[in-house]
Design an enzyme around this catalytic site. Sequence first.
Site, PDB file in Angstrom:
ATOM      1  N   SER A  23       0.822  -1.220   0.000  1.00 54.54           N
ATOM      2  CA  SER A  23       0.000   0.000   0.000  1.00 54.54           C
ATOM      3  C   SER A  23       0.854   1.268   0.000  1.00 54.54           C
ATOM      4  O   SER A  23       0.323   2.374   0.044  1.00 54.54           O
ATOM      5  CB  SER A  23      -0.931  -0.006   1.219  1.00 54.54           C
ATOM      6  OG  SER A  23      -0.193  -0.212   2.409  1.00 54.54           O
ATOM      7  N   ASN A 110      -2.529  -2.812  12.740  1.00 54.99           N
ATOM      8  CA  ASN A 110      -3.984  -2.630  12.640  1.00 54.99           C
ATOM      9  C   ASN A 110      -4.465  -1.394  13.404  1.00 54.99           C
ATOM     10  O   ASN A 110      -5.256  -0.597  12.891  1.00 54.99           O
ATOM     11  CB  ASN A 110      -4.721  -3.871  13.143  1.00 54.99           C
ATOM     12  CG  ASN A 110      -4.439  -5.076  12.270  1.00 54.99           C
ATOM     13  OD1 ASN A 110      -3.799  -4.945  11.226  1.00 54.99           O
ATOM     14  ND2 ASN A 110      -4.902  -6.237  12.689  1.00 54.99           N
ATOM     15  N   THR A 155     -40.205  26.766 -10.662  1.00 55.60           N
ATOM     16  CA  THR A 155     -40.522  25.379 -10.322  1.00 55.60           C
ATOM     17  C   THR A 155     -40.677  24.687 -11.668  1.00 55.60           C
ATOM     18  O   THR A 155     -41.146  25.315 -12.629  1.00 55.60           O
ATOM     19  CB  THR A 155     -41.829  25.232  -9.505  1.00 55.60           C
ATOM     20  OG1 THR A 155     -42.909  25.751 -10.280  1.00 55.60           O
ATOM     21  CG2 THR A 155     -41.772  25.974  -8.173  1.00 55.60           C
ATOM     22  N   HIS A 156     -40.278  23.439 -11.752  1.00 53.31           N
ATOM     23  CA  HIS A 156     -40.292  22.695 -13.021  1.00 53.31           C
ATOM     24  C   HIS A 156     -39.498  23.432 -14.104  1.00 53.31           C
ATOM     25  O   HIS A 156     -39.823  23.320 -15.285  1.00 53.31           O
ATOM     26  CB  HIS A 156     -41.720  22.453 -13.514  1.00 53.31           C
ATOM     27  CG  HIS A 156     -42.648  21.945 -12.456  1.00 53.31           C
ATOM     28  ND1 HIS A 156     -42.758  20.609 -12.132  1.00 53.31           N
ATOM     29  CD2 HIS A 156     -43.477  22.600 -11.588  1.00 53.31           C
ATOM     30  CE1 HIS A 156     -43.637  20.463 -11.148  1.00 53.31           C
ATOM     31  NE2 HIS A 156     -44.076  21.655 -10.786  1.00 53.31           N
ATOM     32  N   SER A 277     -13.357  27.803 -27.151  1.00 55.64           N
ATOM     33  CA  SER A 277     -13.437  26.644 -28.041  1.00 55.64           C
ATOM     34  C   SER A 277     -12.288  26.730 -29.033  1.00 55.64           C
ATOM     35  O   SER A 277     -11.883  27.822 -29.440  1.00 55.64           O
ATOM     36  CB  SER A 277     -14.774  26.681 -28.774  1.00 55.64           C
ATOM     37  OG  SER A 277     -14.691  25.948 -29.973  1.00 55.64           O
ATOM     38  N   LYS A 283     -17.124  31.393 -28.542  1.00 52.16           N
ATOM     39  CA  LYS A 283     -17.508  30.623 -27.357  1.00 52.16           C
ATOM     40  C   LYS A 283     -16.799  31.039 -26.083  1.00 52.16           C
ATOM     41  O   LYS A 283     -15.609  31.346 -26.084  1.00 52.16           O
ATOM     42  CB  LYS A 283     -17.195  29.146 -27.601  1.00 52.16           C
ATOM     43  CG  LYS A 283     -18.206  28.479 -28.479  1.00 52.16           C
ATOM     44  CD  LYS A 283     -19.401  28.053 -27.660  1.00 52.16           C
ATOM     45  CE  LYS A 283     -20.220  27.086 -28.465  1.00 52.16           C
ATOM     46  NZ  LYS A 283     -20.787  26.057 -27.664  1.00 52.16           N
ATOM     47  N   ASN A 285     -17.089  29.114 -22.479  1.00 48.13           N
ATOM     48  CA  ASN A 285     -17.791  27.969 -21.885  1.00 48.13           C
ATOM     49  C   ASN A 285     -17.675  27.911 -20.359  1.00 48.13           C
ATOM     50  O   ASN A 285     -16.630  28.270 -19.806  1.00 48.13           O
ATOM     51  CB  ASN A 285     -17.241  26.662 -22.467  1.00 48.13           C
ATOM     52  CG  ASN A 285     -17.494  26.568 -23.962  1.00 48.13           C
ATOM     53  OD1 ASN A 285     -18.499  27.076 -24.459  1.00 48.13           O
ATOM     54  ND2 ASN A 285     -16.569  25.954 -24.664  1.00 48.13           N
ATOM     55  N   GLU A 290     -19.234  22.772 -15.283  1.00 49.79           N
ATOM     56  CA  GLU A 290     -19.496  21.456 -15.877  1.00 49.79           C
ATOM     57  C   GLU A 290     -18.614  20.386 -15.248  1.00 49.79           C
ATOM     58  O   GLU A 290     -19.053  19.266 -14.973  1.00 49.79           O
ATOM     59  CB  GLU A 290     -19.280  21.513 -17.392  1.00 49.79           C
ATOM     60  CG  GLU A 290     -20.377  22.308 -18.093  1.00 49.79           C
ATOM     61  CD  GLU A 290     -20.083  22.559 -19.572  1.00 49.79           C
ATOM     62  OE1 GLU A 290     -19.119  21.962 -20.117  1.00 49.79           O
ATOM     63  OE2 GLU A 290     -20.803  23.357 -20.179  1.00 49.79           O
ATOM     64  N   TYR A 317      -9.959  -6.901  11.942  1.00 51.19           N
ATOM     65  CA  TYR A 317      -9.308  -6.376  10.742  1.00 51.19           C
ATOM     66  C   TYR A 317      -9.230  -7.412   9.630  1.00 51.19           C
ATOM     67  O   TYR A 317      -8.943  -8.588   9.878  1.00 51.19           O
ATOM     68  CB  TYR A 317      -7.879  -5.899  11.076  1.00 51.19           C
ATOM     69  CG  TYR A 317      -7.156  -5.380   9.841  1.00 51.19           C
ATOM     70  CD1 TYR A 317      -7.347  -4.064   9.426  1.00 51.19           C
ATOM     71  CD2 TYR A 317      -6.349  -6.217   9.072  1.00 51.19           C
ATOM     72  CE1 TYR A 317      -6.718  -3.598   8.273  1.00 51.19           C
ATOM     73  CE2 TYR A 317      -5.727  -5.759   7.930  1.00 51.19           C
ATOM     74  CZ  TYR A 317      -5.910  -4.446   7.531  1.00 51.19           C
ATOM     75  OH  TYR A 317      -5.309  -3.990   6.399  1.00 51.19           O
ATOM     76  N   GLN A 322      -7.857  -2.089   3.459  1.00 49.29           N
ATOM     77  CA  GLN A 322      -6.827  -1.277   2.808  1.00 49.29           C
ATOM     78  C   GLN A 322      -7.437  -0.493   1.640  1.00 49.29           C
ATOM     79  O   GLN A 322      -6.926   0.545   1.243  1.00 49.29           O
ATOM     80  CB  GLN A 322      -5.705  -2.202   2.318  1.00 49.29           C
ATOM     81  CG  GLN A 322      -4.547  -1.495   1.681  1.00 49.29           C
ATOM     82  CD  GLN A 322      -3.350  -2.421   1.549  1.00 49.29           C
ATOM     83  OE1 GLN A 322      -2.697  -2.740   2.516  1.00 49.29           O
ATOM     84  NE2 GLN A 322      -3.078  -2.862   0.331  1.00 49.29           N
ATOM     85  N   LYS A 325      -8.536   3.575   1.300  1.00 44.49           N
ATOM     86  CA  LYS A 325      -7.709   4.781   1.192  1.00 44.49           C
ATOM     87  C   LYS A 325      -7.780   5.523  -0.129  1.00 44.49           C
ATOM     88  O   LYS A 325      -8.127   6.708  -0.170  1.00 44.49           O
ATOM     89  CB  LYS A 325      -6.256   4.432   1.516  1.00 44.49           C
ATOM     90  CG  LYS A 325      -6.120   4.027   2.965  1.00 44.49           C
ATOM     91  CD  LYS A 325      -4.740   3.603   3.354  1.00 44.49           C
ATOM     92  CE  LYS A 325      -4.803   2.904   4.687  1.00 44.49           C
ATOM     93  NZ  LYS A 325      -5.678   1.700   4.696  1.00 44.49           N
TER      94      LYS A 325
HETATM   95  N1  ARG Z   1      -1.735  -1.386   4.703  1.00 47.62           N
HETATM   96  C1  ARG Z   1      -2.640  -1.897   5.662  1.00 47.62           C
HETATM   97  C2  ARG Z   1      -3.984  -1.179   5.522  1.00 47.62           C
HETATM   98  O1  ARG Z   1      -4.008  -0.186   4.898  1.00 47.62           O
HETATM   99  C3  ARG Z   1      -2.098  -1.688   7.019  1.00 47.62           C
HETATM  100  C4  ARG Z   1      -2.544  -2.668   8.040  1.00 47.62           C
HETATM  101  C5  ARG Z   1      -1.888  -3.947   7.805  1.00 47.62           C
HETATM  102  N2  ARG Z   1      -2.288  -4.941   8.723  1.00 47.62           N
HETATM  103  C6  ARG Z   1      -2.213  -6.248   8.465  1.00 47.62           C
HETATM  104  N3  ARG Z   1      -2.622  -7.042   9.365  1.00 47.62           N
HETATM  105  N4  ARG Z   1      -1.753  -6.682   7.334  1.00 47.62           N
HETATM  106  O2  ARG Z   1      -4.983  -1.608   5.991  1.00 47.62           O
END
Ligand code: ARG
Length: 461
Positions: A23, A110, A155-156, A277, A283, A285, A290, A317, A322, A325
Amino acid sequence: MAQLWGGRFTKETDQLVYNFNASIGFDQKFYEQDIKGSTAHVKMLAKQGILTVAERDEIIGGLEGILKDVKEGRLPVTSEYEDIHSFVEANLIDRIGDAGKKLHTGRSRNDQVALDMKLYVRDEICELKALVVKMLATLNQIMSENLETYMPGFTHLQKAQPITLAHHMGAYFEMFRRDYERLCDIYKRMNYCPLGSGALAGTTYPLDRDYTAQLLGFAGPTRNSMDSVSDRDYVIELLSALSTVMMHLSRFSEEIIIWNSNEYGFVEIDDAYSTGSSIMPQKKNPDIAELVRGKTGRVYAALTSILTTMKGIPLAYNKDMQEDKELTFDAIDTAKGCLALFEGMLATMEFKKDVMEKSAQKGFTNATDAADYLVGRGVPFRDAHGIVGQLVLFCIEHRISLDEMKLADYKKISPVFEEDIYDAISLKTCVEKRMTLGAPGPDAMEQVVEANRAFLDDISC
Ligand code: ARG
């Protein structure tokens, strides 16, 4: 490959497995939070006599060095480490030797990652709140300057009744104010420290979890170690709040796009916030609006993704988590970017007051007021509604507005009408008469603007 857990393995991890599992590519984003958490952990360990003061100082010195070197670009975070936690620990051991090996006492990755993510989200909530507040301030400024800028309310997407620009902007003020409050609520609910939960069942060391929580600015420690390492509710809450922010921004964008169209011409977006454009020289824009509308989908996707990821995870866990993120980072960055750009576009936009007012005069936006006029003279509302319907039909046939209709023609449809009908259905009267709290009447709106100002003055981000 630098791993923390090689001891029980006899073979190297397959390279593809390593890459799939790692990660570091994205969790390096919270190197600061990781070091901050480790520093607090070490202070607590020393306070409890689990580490010596000398070890504490050595570790903290090492961590400070790593932080400085990463920040200043001398120490690149590379993919030879599995995650940011391994990176920091390995670098610490490289720098200070054996004392570094004690950093992870009474801790698991964890509870460490649960802490890092919380610290990160907490910091980002503060930045998001500041951006929402900036938007609120800009909205209130526009409101205060446009208490008597008449425009049609729809409205509408059909002209309905006259309102003011202040009133229209005020609707968005309320939406973003609720967004701000949602962010505050999430912060309050999530602000408990998971560190000390270990892998899932706490630790056998006499940790002082209150102290760690206090050092890191939390309201206290979390109360169940299994929940602590596997709770991502606050991420879901944040992504839900951000989805709502984006939904508001997207609706607002849609309005700006409509208002900016040739047909409406209610606004002129500043050159700095629009694009041209490559082929059509005329133009200009509304690309920012958007794009904001378009990016809303990414934030919704992040919410759907984490909800789906979490729904089948048994306690405690599991590595699925993971996946919380990357999409969260993207959603936060997207919402921040959209808030900042939209606010900039809004603050520099020109509102074409004359066009808005002219538009409000068309489309029979004062028809309800004509009916109310009759009600004021004893006609039951349902009958008044029917009479004004006939007036409107007459006007449509003669291609005129209610203000342009002759009194004699009014009287042909209902003898109740007198000369004062013209004043009763003028834009000014229509708006001024709507004076209950929440309505567009300038006095009512002024009170709202004042209250908004007081709310903004009170905010400390
Ligand atoms: N990279 C892991 C995560 O984002 C960290 C925790 C890892 N824990 C484990 N038991 N492998 O969740």
